[in-house]
Design a protein around this motif. Structure first.
Motif, PDB file in Angstrom:
ATOM      1  N   VAL A 205       0.841  -1.201   0.000  1.00 53.63           N
ATOM      2  CA  VAL A 205       0.000   0.000   0.000  1.00 53.63           C
ATOM      3  C   VAL A 205       0.875   1.251   0.000  1.00 53.63           C
ATOM      4  O   VAL A 205       0.628   2.200  -0.752  1.00 53.63           O
ATOM      5  N   LEU A 206       1.910   1.250   0.822  1.00 53.28           N
ATOM      6  CA  LEU A 206       2.809   2.399   0.869  1.00 53.28           C
ATOM      7  C   LEU A 206       3.540   2.574  -0.457  1.00 53.28           C
ATOM      8  O   LEU A 206       3.673   3.690  -0.970  1.00 53.28           O
ATOM      9  N   SER A 207       4.005   1.473  -1.033  1.00 57.63           N
ATOM     10  CA  SER A 207       4.708   1.527  -2.323  1.00 57.63           C
ATOM     11  C   SER A 207       3.808   2.126  -3.402  1.00 57.63           C
ATOM     12  O   SER A 207       4.257   2.931  -4.229  1.00 57.63           O
ATOM     13  N   LYS A 208       2.528   1.742  -3.366  1.00 60.05           N
ATOM     14  CA  LYS A 208       1.577   2.260  -4.356  1.00 60.05           C
ATOM     15  C   LYS A 208       1.316   3.740  -4.127  1.00 60.05           C
ATOM     16  O   LYS A 208       1.252   4.536  -5.071  1.00 60.05           O
TER      17      LYS A 208
ATOM     18  N   LYS B 135       3.947   5.922  -5.293  1.00 66.50           N
ATOM     19  CA  LYS B 135       4.149   5.717  -6.732  1.00 66.50           C
ATOM     20  C   LYS B 135       5.588   5.272  -7.026  1.00 66.50           C
ATOM     21  O   LYS B 135       6.298   5.872  -7.845  1.00 66.50           O
ATOM     22  N   ALA B 136       6.004   4.236  -6.321  1.00 69.84           N
ATOM     23  CA  ALA B 136       7.361   3.713  -6.484  1.00 69.84           C
ATOM     24  C   ALA B 136       7.610   3.328  -7.935  1.00 69.84           C
ATOM     25  O   ALA B 136       6.863   2.544  -8.519  1.00 69.84           O
TER      26      ALA B 136
ATOM     27  N   MET C 205      17.415   5.013  -7.520  1.00 68.69           N
ATOM     28  CA  MET C 205      17.475   4.700  -6.093  1.00 68.69           C
ATOM     29  C   MET C 205      16.184   4.097  -5.550  1.00 68.69           C
ATOM     30  O   MET C 205      16.053   3.885  -4.336  1.00 68.69           O
ATOM     31  N   ALA C 206      15.241   3.801  -6.426  1.00 70.76           N
ATOM     32  CA  ALA C 206      13.935   3.314  -5.962  1.00 70.76           C
ATOM     33  C   ALA C 206      14.044   1.980  -5.238  1.00 70.76           C
ATOM     34  O   ALA C 206      13.430   1.784  -4.182  1.00 70.76           O
ATOM     35  N   GLU C 207      14.836   1.055  -5.794  1.00 69.08           N
ATOM     36  CA  GLU C 207      14.945  -0.275  -5.190  1.00 69.08           C
ATOM     37  C   GLU C 207      15.550  -0.201  -3.794  1.00 69.08           C
ATOM     38  O   GLU C 207      15.042  -0.812  -2.846  1.00 69.08           O
ATOM     39  N   LEU C 208      16.611   0.588  -3.650  1.00 69.65           N
ATOM     40  CA  LEU C 208      17.248   0.730  -2.341  1.00 69.65           C
ATOM     41  C   LEU C 208      16.319   1.439  -1.366  1.00 69.65           C
ATOM     42  O   LEU C 208      16.235   1.059  -0.191  1.00 69.65           O
ATOM     43  N   SER C 209      15.612   2.465  -1.823  1.00 72.83           N
ATOM     44  CA  SER C 209      14.693   3.192  -0.949  1.00 72.83           C
ATOM     45  C   SER C 209      13.578   2.286  -0.447  1.00 72.83           C
ATOM     46  O   SER C 209      13.192   2.350   0.726  1.00 72.83           O
TER      47      SER C 209
END
Length: 261
Positions: free
Chosen positions: A94-97, A100-101, A107-111
């Motif tokens: 839910v947070l990822s959505k 809007k990851a 750096m998205a994967e590491l974040s």
């Protein structure tokens, strides 16, 4: 290394510390790794209530299985241990959505990996507050003070750090002395924050013994001839150490001069 005496020392230190507070027990997240297994056992040996949490976020089955095997072993050996199994996968999704990851961002994967750790920290502190417990950290010396291999305000967000003066190799020696389940003792160290099977050493580019060597080498200021691999390890260690200084050092505070007050 006097493993048995160090075990008694740390367990006694934990007991003395909690007795100096109004708090009632400890809470620890169990990952299926060696650090959380050793730390939870040391806390259990105090005799104080210990709540261990399994907090899966799209976790690999082998990691979950190792964690559950350790929890079962703890409960069989220490009557003061209780456990909870929580699945935070939906919360993470839910947070990822919501943010809007975008996997295309560098750096998205590491974040997102760090976000997993911070969700677990939030969960630990919820239960710590609920029961008046201390959140116990599981970081070791080379991770916490050498290469900064932890998540700021994730697994680095704790109340007390009982094994932070032990190298990773020391932790393995304590695990053997404590009789930690063999599946954990034999597993390749991993932070469990990724979708694949990458290990800690895959991420850092050097093994724990190599990083421990670099940490000791630099602390003693030696200058003997080094092999090409030793030179490479030193560069890896120094790069990681510099890049993660913001985790290890206190938060910078802007001091206001007296003449401006």
């Amino acid at each position: 290394m006097q493993a048995a005496k160090i075990i008694d020392h740390i367990s006694g230190w934990l007991k003395n510390y909690i007795e100096s507070t109004p708090l009632k027990g400890f809470v620890i997240g169990i990952s299926g790794g060696i650090d959380s297994a050793v730390t939870s056992t040391l806390a259990a040996k105090t005799g104080y209530p210990l709540l261990v949490l399994e907090m899966s976020i799209h976790q690999k089955e082998d990691q979950v299985a190792r964690g559950r095997e350790h929890i079962q072993w703890l409960k069989e050996n220490f009557p003061n241990v209780t456990d909870l199994r929580l699945d935070l996968s939906e919360t993470f999704d839910v947070l990822s959505k919501e943010v809007k990851a975008d996997p295309k961002q560098p750096m998205a994967e590491l974040s997102l990996a760090n976000t997993r750790s911070r969700l677990r920290m939030t969960t630990l502190y919820y239960y710590a507050g609920l029961h008046s417990y201390l959140v116990v950290g599981t970081g070791n010396k080379v991770e916490d003070f050498g290469v900064g291999f932890f998540t700021k305000y994730g697994d680095g967000g704790v109340d007390i750090s009982p094994i932070a003066d032990l190298l990773k190799s020391d932790v393995f020696l304590l695990a053997k002395e404590l009789g930690i389940v063999s599946s954990i003792q034999n597993a390749k160290p991993t932070d469990g924050l990724w979708k694949d099977d990458r290990s800690d050493e895959d991420q850092m580019g050097a093994t724990y013994p190599e990083l421990e060597w670099a940490m000791e080498y630099l602390s003693k200021g030696k200058s003997e001839n080094l092999s090409p691999r030793e030179e490479e390890v030193l560069k890896i260690y120094q790069k990681l150490n510099k890049a993660t200084a913001h985790k290890v050092n206190p938060i910078p505070v802007c001091k206001i001069p007296d003449n401006l007050r």
